[in-house]
Write a protein that holds these residues in place. Structure first.
Motif, PDB file in Angstrom:
ATOM      1  N   ASP A 156       3.495  -5.868  -2.234  1.00  0.00           N
ATOM      2  CA  ASP A 156       2.757  -5.996  -1.096  1.00  0.00           C
ATOM      3  C   ASP A 156       3.824  -6.165   0.270  1.00  0.00           C
ATOM      4  O   ASP A 156       3.162  -6.484   1.227  1.00  0.00           O
ATOM      5  CB  ASP A 156       1.640  -7.138  -1.060  1.00  0.00           C
ATOM      6  N   THR A 157       4.927  -5.974   0.022  1.00  0.00           N
ATOM      7  CA  THR A 157       5.807  -6.018   1.365  1.00  0.00           C
ATOM      8  C   THR A 157       5.321  -5.210   2.528  1.00  0.00           C
ATOM      9  O   THR A 157       5.117  -3.990   2.335  1.00  0.00           O
ATOM     10  CB  THR A 157       7.144  -5.753   0.764  1.00  0.00           C
ATOM     11  N   PRO A 158       5.443  -5.777   3.483  1.00  0.00           N
ATOM     12  CA  PRO A 158       4.932  -5.031   4.952  1.00  0.00           C
ATOM     13  C   PRO A 158       5.976  -3.665   4.900  1.00  0.00           C
ATOM     14  O   PRO A 158       7.145  -3.588   4.574  1.00  0.00           O
ATOM     15  CB  PRO A 158       5.463  -5.891   6.029  1.00  0.00           C
ATOM     16  N   LEU A 163       3.849   2.739   3.213  1.00  0.00           N
ATOM     17  CA  LEU A 163       4.274   4.033   2.979  1.00  0.00           C
ATOM     18  C   LEU A 163       4.150   4.477   1.593  1.00  0.00           C
ATOM     19  O   LEU A 163       3.732   5.597   1.278  1.00  0.00           O
ATOM     20  CB  LEU A 163       5.849   4.060   3.382  1.00  0.00           C
ATOM     21  N   ALA A 164       4.377   3.599   0.404  1.00  0.00           N
ATOM     22  CA  ALA A 164       4.278   4.121  -0.599  1.00  0.00           C
ATOM     23  C   ALA A 164       2.868   4.389  -0.874  1.00  0.00           C
ATOM     24  O   ALA A 164       2.365   5.245  -1.841  1.00  0.00           O
ATOM     25  CB  ALA A 164       4.708   2.896  -1.540  1.00  0.00           C
ATOM     26  N   ALA A 165       1.945   3.597  -0.622  1.00  0.00           N
ATOM     27  CA  ALA A 165       0.539   3.801  -0.752  1.00  0.00           C
ATOM     28  C   ALA A 165       0.289   5.138   0.007  1.00  0.00           C
ATOM     29  O   ALA A 165      -1.022   5.795  -0.350  1.00  0.00           O
ATOM     30  CB  ALA A 165      -0.438   2.771  -0.087  1.00  0.00           C
ATOM     31  N   ALA A 166       0.780   5.340   1.141  1.00  0.00           N
ATOM     32  CA  ALA A 166       0.387   6.705   1.804  1.00  0.00           C
ATOM     33  C   ALA A 166       0.735   7.992   0.937  1.00  0.00           C
ATOM     34  O   ALA A 166      -0.107   9.005   1.065  1.00  0.00           O
ATOM     35  CB  ALA A 166       0.973   6.881   3.158  1.00  0.00           C
ATOM     36  N   TRP A 167       1.932   7.675   0.391  1.00  0.00           N
ATOM     37  CA  TRP A 167       2.276   9.011  -0.469  1.00  0.00           C
ATOM     38  C   TRP A 167       2.161   8.398  -1.932  1.00  0.00           C
ATOM     39  O   TRP A 167       3.517   8.072  -2.343  1.00  0.00           O
ATOM     40  CB  TRP A 167       3.325   9.414  -0.216  1.00  0.00           C
ATOM     41  N   PRO A 168       1.234   7.987  -2.656  1.00  0.00           N
ATOM     42  CA  PRO A 168       1.318   7.288  -4.189  1.00  0.00           C
ATOM     43  C   PRO A 168       2.293   8.257  -5.121  1.00  0.00           C
ATOM     44  O   PRO A 168       1.945   9.354  -4.990  1.00  0.00           O
ATOM     45  CB  PRO A 168      -0.039   7.269  -4.345  1.00  0.00           C
ATOM     46  N   SER A 169       2.568   7.251  -6.067  1.00  0.00           N
ATOM     47  CA  SER A 169       3.207   8.022  -7.211  1.00  0.00           C
ATOM     48  C   SER A 169       2.553   7.801  -8.374  1.00  0.00           C
ATOM     49  O   SER A 169       1.927   6.764  -8.758  1.00  0.00           O
ATOM     50  CB  SER A 169       4.652   7.387  -7.151  1.00  0.00           C
ATOM     51  N   ARG A 170       2.652   8.901  -9.330  1.00  0.00           N
ATOM     52  CA  ARG A 170       1.754   8.646 -10.602  1.00  0.00           C
ATOM     53  C   ARG A 170       2.919   7.981 -11.347  1.00  0.00           C
ATOM     54  O   ARG A 170       4.011   7.908 -11.407  1.00  0.00           O
ATOM     55  CB  ARG A 170       1.722  10.274 -11.022  1.00  0.00           C
ATOM     56  N   GLY A 171       2.218   7.105 -12.363  1.00  0.00           N
ATOM     57  CA  GLY A 171       3.081   6.414 -13.297  1.00  0.00           C
ATOM     58  C   GLY A 171       3.525   4.942 -12.696  1.00  0.00           C
ATOM     59  O   GLY A 171       3.986   4.294 -13.500  1.00  0.00           O
ATOM     60  N   PRO A 173       2.512   1.218 -10.790  1.00  0.00           N
ATOM     61  CA  PRO A 173       1.321   0.417 -10.723  1.00  0.00           C
ATOM     62  C   PRO A 173       0.856   0.531  -9.326  1.00  0.00           C
ATOM     63  O   PRO A 173       1.419   0.879  -8.514  1.00  0.00           O
ATOM     64  CB  PRO A 173       1.868  -1.057 -10.874  1.00  0.00           C
ATOM     65  N   GLU A 174      -0.635   0.355  -9.380  1.00  0.00           N
ATOM     66  CA  GLU A 174      -1.348   0.420  -8.061  1.00  0.00           C
ATOM     67  C   GLU A 174      -0.819  -0.581  -7.113  1.00  0.00           C
ATOM     68  O   GLU A 174      -0.630  -1.866  -7.523  1.00  0.00           O
ATOM     69  CB  GLU A 174      -3.148   0.359  -8.471  1.00  0.00           C
ATOM     70  N   LEU A 175      -0.434  -0.288  -6.008  1.00  0.00           N
ATOM     71  CA  LEU A 175      -0.361  -1.039  -4.831  1.00  0.00           C
ATOM     72  C   LEU A 175      -1.185  -1.776  -3.942  1.00  0.00           C
ATOM     73  O   LEU A 175      -2.638  -1.501  -4.602  1.00  0.00           O
ATOM     74  CB  LEU A 175       0.913  -0.491  -4.010  1.00  0.00           C
ATOM     75  N   VAL A 176      -1.045  -2.437  -2.915  1.00  0.00           N
ATOM     76  CA  VAL A 176      -2.173  -3.059  -2.151  1.00  0.00           C
ATOM     77  C   VAL A 176      -3.005  -2.028  -1.770  1.00  0.00           C
ATOM     78  O   VAL A 176      -2.493  -0.985  -1.213  1.00  0.00           O
ATOM     79  CB  VAL A 176      -1.368  -3.587  -1.155  1.00  0.00           C
ATOM     80  N   GLU A 182      -5.531   3.851   7.987  1.00  0.00           N
ATOM     81  CA  GLU A 182      -4.100   3.638   8.453  1.00  0.00           C
ATOM     82  C   GLU A 182      -3.274   4.254   7.634  1.00  0.00           C
ATOM     83  O   GLU A 182      -2.230   4.731   8.056  1.00  0.00           O
ATOM     84  CB  GLU A 182      -3.789   2.009   7.930  1.00  0.00           C
ATOM     85  N   LEU A 183      -3.626   4.695   6.192  1.00  0.00           N
ATOM     86  CA  LEU A 183      -2.888   5.527   5.331  1.00  0.00           C
ATOM     87  C   LEU A 183      -2.783   7.130   5.984  1.00  0.00           C
ATOM     88  O   LEU A 183      -1.715   7.812   6.163  1.00  0.00           O
ATOM     89  CB  LEU A 183      -3.142   5.759   4.072  1.00  0.00           C
TER      90      LEU A 183
END
Length: 274
Positions: A156-158, A163-171, A173-176, A182-183
Motif C-alpha cells: 500500500d506504499t504511496p 502505479l502497480a494498480a493502474a497497470w496490474p500484473s497477473r499472478g 497479489p491484489e493490491l490496494v 484516479e487510475l
C-alpha cells in the motif's frame, strides 16, 4: 516468475497458490527465514524465528545451523540472534547486475538524476506484493534522501502501489483498491506523483517499466525534498519521464501497453545509447 508458473507444476491450494506437494519444503522454510530477517534489522532469536515462520523450534534450529554453515545466515553468540549472512551480499549484487531492466535503466536514471539533481530509485515489484528498491542514483542536492537500496515498501506504499494498480500484473497479489478515476488519470498521464505522503517533506514522481507481457517489472522514481520537487517541476519533466519509460521498456524487449501515452514533445534523452 510467480509460484503458479513454476515449470512442471500444476497443483494449487485453496488460495490459488502453488501446492507444496511438488516443491521442496526446506527451501520454502529457508525463504521464510530470510524474508523474516530482511524485515528485522537487528536480527532475531531462534524462538522468534520459529514463531514468525510457523516452524517447530527443533526444525528451525536444524535449518538455521545449516544456513549458518552455508553463509546464508550469521549467529551472534553474545546476543543469541541470527541475521543475514555475507553470502547474500554476493547473491544480491549478482542478481541486480543480471536484471536486464536495471541494467537498461541505469543510464536513464543517471541522466534524470543529472538533469533534475534529484535522487533516482529503481523499485521492483516482488512476488508477494511488496516492493524493493534495487538501485539508486544519489541526489546532487546538499540534503540527501535517506531511502537506500534494499529498502522494502508495503503493497500500500504511496505512488508505487497506485502505479502497480493502474497497470496490474497477473499472478501477483491484489493490491490496494483505488478509485477508477484516479487510475484512469495515471494511465492517461503515464506517470504519477505524490506530495508529502511518505513523510511531510518528501515528494516523489515515478513511471513504470514494462516487460514482454506489458506488465510493470520496475518503477523508476525521482525523489525530492520540499521545493526541490513541486507540481510545476513535475509537469516540466513529464515528457522526459514518459520517454524514459518507453525507451527502457523497448530496450528490454518490453511491450508498451496501447493505452500508455506518447510524450508531447518526444525529447531525445541521449541516454542508454551504444
Amino acid at each position: 516468475m510467480t509460484k503458479a508458473e513454476v515449470p512442471g507444476s500444476s497443483a494449487t491450494d485453496e488460495r490459488g497458490e502453488q501446492s507444496s506437494e511438488q516443491l521442496v519444503p526446506a527451501i520454502s522454510r529457508a525463504t521464510r527465514v530470510l524474508e523474516t530477517l530482511v524485515q528485522q534489522s537487528t536480527g532475531a532469536t531462534l524462538t522468534e524465528l520459529a514463531k514468525r515462520c510457523a516452524l517447530a523450534k527443533s526444525t528451525a534450529s536444524v535449518l538455521l545451523r545449516t544456513m549458518v554453515v552455508e553463509g546464508l545466515v550469521v549467529y551472534d553468540q553474545e546476543t543469541r540472534r541470527y541475521n543475514l549472512g555475507p553470502l547474500l551480499v554476493e547473491f544480491g549484487v549478482a542478481a541486480i547486475a543480471r536484471t536486464s531492466a536495471v541494467a537498461a535503466s541505469r543510464t536513464y536514471m543517471e541522466w534524470l538524476a543529472e538533469r533534475t539533481e534529484l535522487a533516482c530509485l529503481a523499485i521492483q515489484p516482488m512476488p508477494d506484493g511488496h516492493f524493493t528498491a534495487i538501485a539508486k542514483i544519489e541526489s546532487r542536492k546538499a540534503v540527501k534522501v535517506t531511502i537506500e537500496v534494499g529498502s522494502r515498501f508495503g503493497r500500500d506504499t504511496p505512488l508505487i502501489s497506485r502505479l502497480a494498480a493502474a497497470w496490474p500484473s497477473r499472478g501477483r497479489p491484489e493490491l490496494v483498491a483505488y478509485p477508477a478515476e484516479e487510475l484512469e488519470e495515471l494511465r492517461a498521464q503515464g506517470y504519477g506523483a505524490v506530495y508529502g505522503e511518505y513523510r511531510p517533506e518528501l515528494n516523489v514522481v515515478g513511471v513504470p517499466v514494462f516487460d514482454r507481457d506489458g506488465e510493470p517489472c520496475l518503477f523508476i522514481a525521482l525523489l525530492g525534498i520540499g521545493d526541490d520537487l513541486t507540481a510545476d517541476g513535475v509537469a516540466g519533466i513529464a515528457d522526459y519521464l514518459v520517454t524514459a519509460s518507453r525507451e527502457i521498456s523497448s530496450r528490454i524487449g518490453g511491450r508498451i501497453p496501447v493505452d500508455y501515452p506518447a510524450p508531447v514533445t518526444a525529447p531525445d534523452l541521449g541516454a542508454g545509447r551504444d
